[in-house]
Design a protein around this motif. Structure first.
Motif, PDB file in Angstrom:
ATOM      1  N   VAL A   6       0.828  -1.246   0.032  1.00 40.98           N
ATOM      2  CA  VAL A   6      -0.049   0.056  -0.006  1.00 40.98           C
ATOM      3  C   VAL A   6       0.839   1.069  -0.052  1.00 40.98           C
ATOM      4  O   VAL A   6       1.754   1.457   0.785  1.00 40.98           O
ATOM      5  CB  VAL A   6      -0.881  -0.136   1.303  1.00 40.98           C
ATOM      6  N   ASN A   7       0.587   1.974  -1.097  1.00 40.97           N
ATOM      7  CA  ASN A   7       1.485   3.533  -1.106  1.00 40.97           C
ATOM      8  C   ASN A   7       2.914   3.301  -1.247  1.00 40.97           C
ATOM      9  O   ASN A   7       3.561   3.991  -0.325  1.00 40.97           O
ATOM     10  CB  ASN A   7       0.771   4.335   0.097  1.00 40.97           C
ATOM     11  N   SER A   8       3.333   2.316  -1.981  1.00 39.60           N
ATOM     12  CA  SER A   8       4.817   2.161  -2.204  1.00 39.60           C
ATOM     13  C   SER A   8       5.440   2.688  -3.473  1.00 39.60           C
ATOM     14  O   SER A   8       6.352   1.858  -4.135  1.00 39.60           O
ATOM     15  CB  SER A   8       5.080   0.487  -2.092  1.00 39.60           C
ATOM     16  N   SER A   9       5.149   3.887  -3.670  1.00 43.88           N
ATOM     17  CA  SER A   9       5.216   4.331  -4.819  1.00 43.88           C
ATOM     18  C   SER A   9       6.566   5.058  -5.021  1.00 43.88           C
ATOM     19  O   SER A   9       7.158   5.729  -6.165  1.00 43.88           O
ATOM     20  CB  SER A   9       4.087   5.156  -5.784  1.00 43.88           C
ATOM     21  N   LYS A  13       9.423   4.398   0.681  1.00 48.43           N
ATOM     22  CA  LYS A  13       8.661   3.599   1.200  1.00 48.43           C
ATOM     23  C   LYS A  13       8.709   2.342   0.407  1.00 48.43           C
ATOM     24  O   LYS A  13       7.611   1.307   0.687  1.00 48.43           O
ATOM     25  CB  LYS A  13       6.984   3.988   0.813  1.00 48.43           C
ATOM     26  N   ASN A  38      -1.602   2.498  -4.772  1.00 46.09           N
ATOM     27  CA  ASN A  38      -1.020   3.771  -4.761  1.00 46.09           C
ATOM     28  C   ASN A  38      -2.093   4.870  -4.551  1.00 46.09           C
ATOM     29  O   ASN A  38      -2.993   4.789  -5.654  1.00 46.09           O
ATOM     30  CB  ASN A  38      -0.109   4.003  -5.670  1.00 46.09           C
ATOM     31  N   ASP A  39      -1.780   6.030  -4.325  1.00 45.65           N
ATOM     32  CA  ASP A  39      -2.351   7.026  -4.182  1.00 45.65           C
ATOM     33  C   ASP A  39      -1.574   8.236  -5.258  1.00 45.65           C
ATOM     34  O   ASP A  39      -2.134   9.337  -5.233  1.00 45.65           O
ATOM     35  CB  ASP A  39      -2.810   7.845  -2.757  1.00 45.65           C
ATOM     36  N   GLN A  53      -5.342   2.035  -8.116  1.00 48.97           N
ATOM     37  CA  GLN A  53      -5.017   3.312  -7.784  1.00 48.97           C
ATOM     38  C   GLN A  53      -6.183   3.854  -7.008  1.00 48.97           C
ATOM     39  O   GLN A  53      -7.320   3.289  -7.258  1.00 48.97           O
ATOM     40  CB  GLN A  53      -4.980   4.124  -9.067  1.00 48.97           C
ATOM     41  N   ARG A  56      -5.663  10.210  -2.661  1.00 47.98           N
ATOM     42  CA  ARG A  56      -5.274  10.380  -1.465  1.00 47.98           C
ATOM     43  C   ARG A  56      -6.334  10.210  -0.466  1.00 47.98           C
ATOM     44  O   ARG A  56      -6.564   9.530   0.784  1.00 47.98           O
ATOM     45  CB  ARG A  56      -4.404  11.494  -1.167  1.00 47.98           C
ATOM     46  N   LEU A  59      -7.806   6.734   0.106  1.00 45.85           N
ATOM     47  CA  LEU A  59      -6.953   5.742   0.148  1.00 45.85           C
ATOM     48  C   LEU A  59      -7.622   4.511   1.308  1.00 45.85           C
ATOM     49  O   LEU A  59      -7.594   3.164   1.117  1.00 45.85           O
ATOM     50  CB  LEU A  59      -5.648   6.067   0.671  1.00 45.85           C
ATOM     51  N   THR A  63      -8.386   1.019   0.198  1.00 51.73           N
ATOM     52  CA  THR A  63      -7.667  -0.031   0.837  1.00 51.73           C
ATOM     53  C   THR A  63      -8.522  -1.208   1.223  1.00 51.73           C
ATOM     54  O   THR A  63      -8.360  -2.439   0.874  1.00 51.73           O
ATOM     55  CB  THR A  63      -6.868   0.195   1.797  1.00 51.73           C
ATOM     56  N   HIS A  85       4.911   4.436   6.970  1.00 52.14           N
ATOM     57  CA  HIS A  85       3.610   4.003   6.849  1.00 52.14           C
ATOM     58  C   HIS A  85       2.843   3.644   8.297  1.00 52.14           C
ATOM     59  O   HIS A  85       2.093   2.571   8.044  1.00 52.14           O
ATOM     60  CB  HIS A  85       3.857   2.391   6.333  1.00 52.14           C
TER      61      HIS A  85
END
Length: 130
Positions: A6-9, A13, A38-39, A53, A56, A59, A63, A85
């Protein structure tokens, strides 16, 4: 095995970590499916990686939807900087999901003694993460 990130772009992260692992898993023919939510930027196109996708502001809700749809065997937090995180770790804990995370910052204390939880050094090799 279905792995949710989650959100590892971005690099802090864990983007470089999980992309190396996903690439190695595909090369070795390992039965790993990575679902990346990802956001921000879409994840790189790699075999075995499915992008999800979200905005934000959406999210947390997204999720929950992705967890229900994907039914991950593991949530992975390969972060490279402390406290990147915190909220997402809380969501994984609340949903009683198995967690693999970098042992950095407050994470070891937050996850201490929790079953179905694994911690590795943030600078573990691709092989060690696999």
């Amino acid at each position: 095995m279905r792995v949710l990130l989650v959100n590892s772009s971005i690099a802090s992260k864990g983007k470089d970590v999980w992309t190396a692992v996903a690439d190695a898993a595909a090369t070795e023919g390992l039965p790993l499916a990575f679902h990346v939510l990802n956001d921000g930027d879409a994840p790189p196109a790699l075999p075995g990686v499915t992008a999800h996708q979200s905005s934000r502001s959406e999210l947390a809700r997204t999720t929950t939807k992705v967890v229900r749809a994907v039914k991950p065997h593991l949530v992975w937090f390969p972060f490279q900087a402390p406290e990147t995180h915190s909220f997402v770790v809380s969501d994984a804990l609340a949903n009683r999901l198995p967690i693999l995370a970098s042992a950095i910052g407050a994470v070891p204390e937050r996850l201490e003694g929790r079953p179905m939880t694994w911690l590795l050094r943030h600078d573990a090799s691709t092989r060690e993460w696999l």
